[in-house]
Structure formats: structure tokens, C-alpha cells
Design an enzyme around this catalytic site. Structure first.
Site, PDB file in Angstrom:
ATOM      1  N   GLU A 165      52.887 -88.886   8.647  1.00  0.00           N
ATOM      2  CA  GLU A 165      52.051 -88.039   9.510  1.00  0.00           C
ATOM      3  C   GLU A 165      52.441 -88.183  10.985  1.00  0.00           C
ATOM      4  OE1 GLU A 165      47.882 -87.355   7.329  1.00  0.00           O
ATOM      5  OE2 GLU A 165      48.358 -89.485   7.566  1.00  0.00           O
ATOM      6  N   GLU A 218      49.113 -91.185  -0.587  1.00  0.00           N
ATOM      7  CA  GLU A 218      47.689 -91.548  -0.608  1.00  0.00           C
ATOM      8  C   GLU A 218      47.023 -91.374  -1.966  1.00  0.00           C
ATOM      9  OE1 GLU A 218      48.528 -91.016   3.750  1.00  0.00           O
ATOM     10  OE2 GLU A 218      49.219 -90.139   1.875  1.00  0.00           O
TER      11      GLU A 218
END
Length: 263
Positions: A117, A137
Site C-alpha cells: 500500500e 491480508e
């Protein structure tokens, strides 16, 4: 060299270099990293002599290089999850940071979860062939909470992003390059040099025009054409009134390189 040991900042000419410096922890983001990155970007933005930034990571001593493993799970487990975000920058002091100057991320290793990210929040990506990118995730019953769920589809297309996000499996640097996430694909150990070369090309251009163009390109994902047309016209008018535009035109007529001042 300035900043804390955990995040370093130095200037080379017109280029500011931010280095994540937690190689022993796979450059995972804790509160010190987030605060350090935010302070480094503050310094980059405030310095009129610096026109472009590079964000890199120290991977010395790592058997398998990791640019950034994302959030420091030990920090989260000890109740310090809030410290991984800053008021101005969000996650890692960077994911949602509003800024004027472009930042190139130089990746030599794995960028996963929040590390990916961070990459997606940069403007340009230089990566080595041993690098990879992932949002893992879902393998821990989490979701990518720092922009990855909407920035990755914009970067590589919805279908490819959906597969990465739903499986949690990483994307090779070669494939990331083919899909358009990576601008420059280079040999291991050369990411910083390649990023410096790209930054040098950017600093050879007029800084005000670079910054104004970047703003409209980023806005293109969220606004309709009429709004973007208005933004472009406003940016064009501001640029035309600057000293650098007169210098650029004069230099062209006189057949010499322009001497940009950033004003």
C-alpha cells in the site's frame, strides 16, 4: 543525513531520499516509522530546492530482501495500532498524505500488505526483478485498510487485482511491470540508482509544470471530464503566469537549456 535512525532523509541535488531503516524487522511499520516518514515528507515538501522524492528501504542483512512487510504485528498486538497512522499521512505517515512533489518508490524485495500500500501511494515505481507485491491480508482474516483495495485495481486492472486480493498471493515484479504497476524493471541491487536516474529526468523538467500536471493526473480517477477540464485550465493559467514559463520559452528561442527556478 537527517531524521531518526529508523527513517533516514538525505538530499542529493534536487532529490530528497527517504529510507526505511528497520531491516532487522523487515522494515515493518511501527509508530516510529510512521512519524519518521511523515517528518521526512514534511521536510521534502518544505524545501524549495528539492523537487522530487525517492522512498526506499534498507534490506542489508536480510536473507530474502523485504522492502516492507506492512504493519508491525507486534505493535498491533501490544495495543499500539493507532500509532501506525499519522494525522496528515494515514498509515505509515504516507498512504493518504497530500503532497505537491512526486515521489518515486524504489523496491528491491517483497512489498506486502501495508508495504504494498505504501508502493501504491507513490507516484512512480522502480523495482528489481527479485521484487514482488502482494496484499496478503485475507490470509489473516484482515483486509487491506490503507488504500490497496481501490488503488491496486486502478494500477493493474480489476480482474488481476481481484485475484491478488482474494487469494493473498504475491505478484512478481515482471508481471507487475507487464500490468503497468512498475515503471522501470531493473537488476537486483540497482533500484536506487535507477530511481535516481528517473528522478533526474523529472528534475530536468520544469518543476511547477510537473507538480501541476501530477495534481490533474491524480484527480482523473475521481472526477468527471468537465471538472478535470476546469482544473487543467486553472493549472495552465497559473503556469503561464510564472517566471519559469518565460524562461522556458526564451531558452527555446535561444536554443539553450532552461534554467528552472520553481517560480
Amino acid at each position: 543525513m537527517a531524521m531518526s535512525d529508523i527513517v533516514q532523509y538525505e538530499v542529493q541535488g534536487r532529490i530528497g531520499i527517504i529510507t526505511l531503516n528497520r531491516p532487522e524487522a523487515r522494515n515493518a511499520v511501527n509508530g516510529d516509522v510512521a512519524a519518521g516518514v511523515e517528518a521526512a515528507v514534511d521536510q521534502l515538501e518544505a524545501d524549495p530546492e528539492v523537487w522530487v522524492g525517492i522512498l526506499r528501504a534498507n534490506t542489508e542483512g536480510q536473507e530474502r530482501p523485504v522492502f516492507c512487510a506492512g504493519a508491525d504485528l507486534k505493535a498491533i498486538n501490544s495495543g499500539n495500532a493507532g500509532g501506525l497512522n499519522t494525522k496528515k499521512g494515514g498509515f505509515a505517515g504516507f498512504a493518504y498524505r497530500e503532497r505537491t512533489k512526486p515521489i518515486i518508490v524504489a523496491v528491491d524485495g517483497l512489498a506486502t500488505a501495508g508495504g504494498c500500500e505504501i508502493v501504491l501511494a507513490a507516484d512512480l515505481v522502480v523495482a528489481t526483478t527479485r521484487s514482488s507485491f502482494g496484499l496478503a491480508e485475507v490470509k489473516r482474516n484482515l483486509i487491506a485498510g490503507a488504500g490497496g483495495l481501490f488503488r491496486l485495481p486502478r494500477a493493474i486492472g480489476r480482474s488481476a487485482a481481484m485475484e491478488l486480493i482474494l487469494t493473498g498471493e504475491p505478484l512478481s515484479a515482471q508481471r507487475a511491470y507487464e500490468l503497468g504497476l512498475v515503471n522501470r524493471l531493473v537488476e537486483p541491487g540497482t533500484a536506487l540508482d535507477a530511481a535516481l536516474a528517473l528522478a533526474g529526468q523529472i528534475t530536468a523538467a520544469a518543476p511547477l509544470a510537473v507538480w501541476a500536471s501530477r495534481k490533474v493526473v491524480l484527480a482523473s480517477a475521481d472526477h468527471d471530464d468537465e471538472t478535470l477540464k476546469q482544473m487543467t485550465n486553472e493549472a495552465f493559467a497559473g503556469i503561464m503566469a510564472s517566471e519559469d514559463t518565460k524562461e522556458g520559452l526564451t531558452a527555446f528561442i535561444e536554443k539553450r537549456p532552461p534554467n528552472w527556478q520553481g517560480r
